[in-house]
Design an enzyme around this catalytic site. Structure first.
Site, mmCIF file in Angstrom:
data_model
loop_
_atom_site.group_PDB
_atom_site.id
_atom_site.type_symbol
_atom_site.label_atom_id
_atom_site.label_comp_id
_atom_site.label_asym_id
_atom_site.label_seq_id
_atom_site.Cartn_x
_atom_site.Cartn_y
_atom_site.Cartn_z
ATOM 1 C CB SER A 142 43.382 45.330 39.818
ATOM 2 O OG SER A 142 43.585 43.952 39.674
ATOM 3 C CE LYS A 181 45.791 42.606 37.746
ATOM 4 N NZ LYS A 181 45.856 41.314 37.051
ATOM 5 C CE LYS A 224 39.906 48.040 37.902
ATOM 6 N NZ LYS A 224 40.681 46.969 38.572
HETATM 7 P P1 NDP Z 1 33.368 41.194 39.550
HETATM 8 O O1 NDP Z 1 32.728 42.326 38.841
HETATM 9 O O2 NDP Z 1 33.099 39.804 39.097
HETATM 10 O O3 NDP Z 1 32.950 41.241 41.111
HETATM 11 C C1 NDP Z 1 33.003 42.451 41.812
HETATM 12 C C2 NDP Z 1 32.785 42.188 43.292
HETATM 13 O O4 NDP Z 1 32.776 43.441 43.966
HETATM 14 C C3 NDP Z 1 31.442 41.520 43.613
HETATM 15 O O5 NDP Z 1 31.599 40.748 44.778
HETATM 16 C C4 NDP Z 1 30.544 42.720 43.872
HETATM 17 O O6 NDP Z 1 29.446 42.430 44.687
HETATM 18 C C5 NDP Z 1 31.518 43.625 44.607
HETATM 19 N N1 NDP Z 1 31.122 45.025 44.547
HETATM 20 C C6 NDP Z 1 30.929 45.774 43.433
HETATM 21 N N2 NDP Z 1 30.617 47.035 43.786
HETATM 22 C C7 NDP Z 1 30.609 47.080 45.142
HETATM 23 C C8 NDP Z 1 30.355 48.094 46.085
HETATM 24 N N3 NDP Z 1 30.055 49.346 45.722
HETATM 25 N N4 NDP Z 1 30.427 47.776 47.402
HETATM 26 C C9 NDP Z 1 30.714 46.523 47.792
HETATM 27 N N5 NDP Z 1 30.975 45.507 46.940
HETATM 28 C C10 NDP Z 1 30.920 45.796 45.630
HETATM 29 O O7 NDP Z 1 34.927 41.510 39.596
HETATM 30 P P2 NDP Z 1 36.154 40.477 39.669
HETATM 31 O O8 NDP Z 1 35.934 39.531 40.791
HETATM 32 O O9 NDP Z 1 36.443 39.966 38.323
HETATM 33 O O10 NDP Z 1 37.336 41.501 40.016
HETATM 34 C C11 NDP Z 1 37.611 41.948 41.345
HETATM 35 C C12 NDP Z 1 38.980 42.630 41.316
HETATM 36 O O11 NDP Z 1 39.962 41.671 40.908
HETATM 37 C C13 NDP Z 1 39.049 43.798 40.297
HETATM 38 O O12 NDP Z 1 39.859 44.812 40.811
HETATM 39 C C14 NDP Z 1 39.693 43.130 39.081
HETATM 40 O O13 NDP Z 1 40.350 44.098 38.271
HETATM 41 C C15 NDP Z 1 40.629 42.137 39.738
HETATM 42 N N6 NDP Z 1 41.018 40.971 38.926
HETATM 43 C C16 NDP Z 1 40.081 40.201 38.271
HETATM 44 C C17 NDP Z 1 40.482 39.101 37.511
HETATM 45 C C18 NDP Z 1 39.512 38.221 36.763
HETATM 46 O O14 NDP Z 1 39.980 37.323 36.007
HETATM 47 N N7 NDP Z 1 38.201 38.361 36.925
HETATM 48 C C19 NDP Z 1 41.918 38.760 37.379
HETATM 49 C C20 NDP Z 1 42.797 39.584 38.179
HETATM 50 C C21 NDP Z 1 42.359 40.655 38.891
HETATM 51 P P3 NDP Z 1 28.041 41.936 44.077
HETATM 52 O O15 NDP Z 1 28.121 40.430 44.041
HETATM 53 O O16 NDP Z 1 27.027 42.450 45.036
HETATM 54 O O17 NDP Z 1 27.895 42.548 42.700
#
Ligand code: NDP
Length: 296
Positions: A96, A171, A240
């Site tokens: 997102s 979104k 965000k």
């Molecule tokens: P999470 O916080 O659960 O996961 C974040 C992911 O990004 C992890 O794989 C993390 O890796 C990785 N990450 C974080 N920082 C970095 C970095 N600097 N470099 C590389 N990788 C990084 O987030 P979500 O999965 O919940 O959300 C992901 C996206 O999807 C967001 O934009 C969110 O707004 C969107 N979204 C989420 C929903 C939900 O229900 N959760 C629904 C719809 C959209 P690591 O494992 O190492 O921490």
């Protein structure tokens, strides 16, 4: 070149990637490598050590990271995505994210012969597991057609919104409306409980009346009334999204006090509850201020 790569195996990325693995040859990468190794073993994918390695040989590369800033940062450096992407491949960003960064990314990739679409999702972690996400795509129609078969692994409604960035704009507005609604439903229910109306009675009537919403019909009964507050979507991420929507309103010169206020209140909730809080826990801040709990 038929493979798919998926980078970012967080709360929503992991179940999305698992569904892609059921249909395509998949490489996965995650910053914390153990998550990629575990998922790869579970679903029969290949765990890549770097973004470059994940992208090699992939026709479609999907990213799902917290914000567009993390996606852009993945591109550069000797192990970055750019070192692995080949002409003719397509980067699909399911983060997102924000429209301006997406337009910049598309501009950087185009001279390399690499396509870009933004394709954020809605429907939560349950929807990802079930393959019923809504996917909002911004990009050229031909690129949309190439992305759609892969997106259909986890999405049941896949809609092209317009040019690059328009998926992210859609979104952000959706989630800003969710934030406004959570706060409003929380405030209203807290007042009703204090006025002597049991929470479940208030919800039953609300959900048979004109003020009902997804928040009142599904989220509050399942997560607030029960006191469960499962952590499926970080409050920081919803804040965000409200901020991206507020920026969109400013860019389009639309006065947006409601969305600005939701962004600010979610910022206050974030400061009180911390970085790991779930988005619905904003209602706890309202409950604490009111000295009441919405349960029952
Ligand atoms: P999470 O916080 O659960 O996961 C974040 C992911 O990004 C992890 O794989 C993390 O890796 C990785 N990450 C974080 N920082 C970095 C970095 N600097 N470099 C590389 N990788 C990084 O987030 P979500 O999965 O919940 O959300 C992901 C996206 O999807 C967001 O934009 C969110 O707004 C969107 N979204 C989420 C929903 C939900 O229900 N959760 C629904 C719809 C959209 P690591 O494992 O190492 O921490």
């Amino acid at each position: 070149m038929t493979g798919v790569a998926f980078l970012g195996l967080g709360a929503i990325g992991e179940p999305m990637a698992a569904r892609v693995a059921a249909r395509f040859s998949l490489a996965v990468w995650n910053r914390t490598g153990a998550r990629a190794t575990a998922l790869a073993a579970r679903v029969g994918a290949r765990a890549a050590a770097t973004p470059r390695e994940a992208a090699q040989g992939a026709a479609v590369i999907i990213t799902c990271l917290p914000t567009s800033a993390e996606v852009e940062a993945l591109l550069d450096g000797p192990d970055g995505l750019l070192a692995g992407l080949v002409p003719g491949s397509l980067l699909v960003d399911c983060t997102s994210g924000d429209p301006a960064t997406s337009r910049r990314l598309a501009g950087r990739l185009e001279p390399l012969g690499v396509g870009f679409v933004d394709a954020p999702v809605s429907g939560g972690t349950n929807g990802a597991e079930a393959g019923t996400l809504t996917v909002m795509v911004g990009g050229d129609p031909q690129l949309f057609d190439r992305a759609a078969p892969v997106l259909s692994a986890f999405g049941s409604r896949i809609v092209r919104m317009g040019p690059v960035g328009s998926g992210h704009a859609m979104k952000a507005v959706n989630n800003a409306l969710l934030a406004v609604n959570i706060l409003a439903v929380g405030e209203g229910l807290a007042a009703l409980v204090k006025a002597g109306v049991p929470a479940h009675t208030a919800l039953n009537v609300l959900n048979a009346s004109s003020g009902r919403s997804f928040v009142s019909e599904t989220l509050v009964p399942e997560r607030v009334l029960t006191g469960a507050f499962p952590r499926t979507f970080k409050l920081t991420l919803l804040q965000k999204d409200a901020g991206i929507a507020a920026g969109l309103l400013r860019d389009t010169q639309v006065s947006g006090p409601m969305i600005e206020l939701a962004f600010r209140l979610y910022g206050e909730a974030r400061a009180r509850l911390g970085e790991d809080a779930d988005y619905l826990e904003a209602i706890k801040v309202i409950e604490r201020q009111a000295g009441v709990e919405i349960r029952g």
